[in-house]
Design a protein around this motif. Structure first.
Motif: not given
Ligand code: ZN
Length: 278
Positions: A106, A108, A110-111, A188, A209
């Protein structure tokens, strides 16, 4: 680790500190702090675990961590001490140019923050020869985040890829290479995807996640960040028992201590049995 003809490595893209309350949702702190001790700012230590997969003659990278575009204030808020992804690839004799496919579960930060980098004041793709694979509806949402999740969606991590024609937008299930499958698993976010690897009679499953750390194996341990926690619950009930029953290797996106484990059922509880992948 090998699964038939598939080779799997785990590379950490560095440390991430997130609020313990946000990470454990309805679980009270006196209970979660027994598993993960928070710092003075109530943050727990996480890792941004990426997968490096060699399959079908391709070098495939799953997730890219937070990258290095954030300013010092934001890096401090999240305790970022990376990025280690490029160094990690170098340890496998790979340069960014060698990566053929990047998968973001996804968008976000941090990914997917390592998707792009800054060069001469321009944001450019970190992996210039890669196709980046994302669910189409996740990309749509990420381009128009809402008031609740816009701190997590930073367009510089993915918008330039769309502009450069390097994004492949997926509609649900997708086979990346023989034995490497992407599966849409909402909860998530509405359109998160997990990664299933199958080869040589073995299966590995990257929970992204859905189950970010081994601490999140019990069903009610669901992140406060999740947009659809009841869907997360349903998908945990769908995928964890299957992983236990079939003896899959479970891969965790944010566990700093146990990125990979077999999940065993003991006295009615799911417990991780850590495995060293690299
Ligand atoms: Zn996430």
């Amino acid at each position: 680790m090998k699964l038939g003809n598939i080779e799997l490595h785990i590379i950490s893209a560095g440390r991430l500190l997130l609020d313990g309350g946000g990470m454990f949702g309805v679980i009270p702190r006196p209970i979660w702090e027994k598993k993960m001790q928070p710092d003075a700012r109530n943050r727990i230590t996480l890792s941004m675990n990426c997968l490096l997969i060699h399959a079908g003659g391709k070098h495939i990278l799953v997730e890219t961590g937070a990258g290095d575009k954030m300013n010092p204030k934001v890096r401090d808020i999240y305790g970022l001490d990376g990025p280690f992804l490029i160094e990690g690839l170098r340890a496998h004799d790979l340069r960014p140019e060698d990566i053929n496919i990047v998968v973001n579960t996804h968008l976000h930060f941090d990914h997917c923050g390592g998707n792009t980098r800054v060069e001469n004041d321009q944001v450019v793709p970190t992996f210039p020869n890669a196709h980046y694979l994302v669910q189409a509806d996740e990309f749509d949402h990420a381009m128009r985040p809402n008031e609740r999740d816009k701190a997590s969606y930073l367009p510089e991590n993915y918008a330039p890829l769309g502009a450069a024609g390097m994004l492949t937008l997926l509609e649900g299930e997708h086979i990346v290479a023989p034995g490497v499958e992407l599966i849409r698993v909402p909860g998530h976010t509405a359109d998160m995807q997990c990664v299933k690897l199958e080869g040589g009679g073995k299966t590995a499953f990257f929970f992204a996640d859905l189950v970010p750390t081994t601490a999140h194996l019990p069903l009610p341990w669901i992140m406060g960040y999740d947009l659809y926690p009841m869907t997360t619950l349903e998908n945990k009930k769908r995928w964890i028992p299957e992983a236990v029953r079939e003896g899959w290797l479970a891969l965790f996106a944010h566990d700093a201590r146990v990125p990979a484990a077999y999940v065993r059922e003991r006295d009615g509880k799911w417990e991780p049995e850590p495995v060293t992948v690299d």
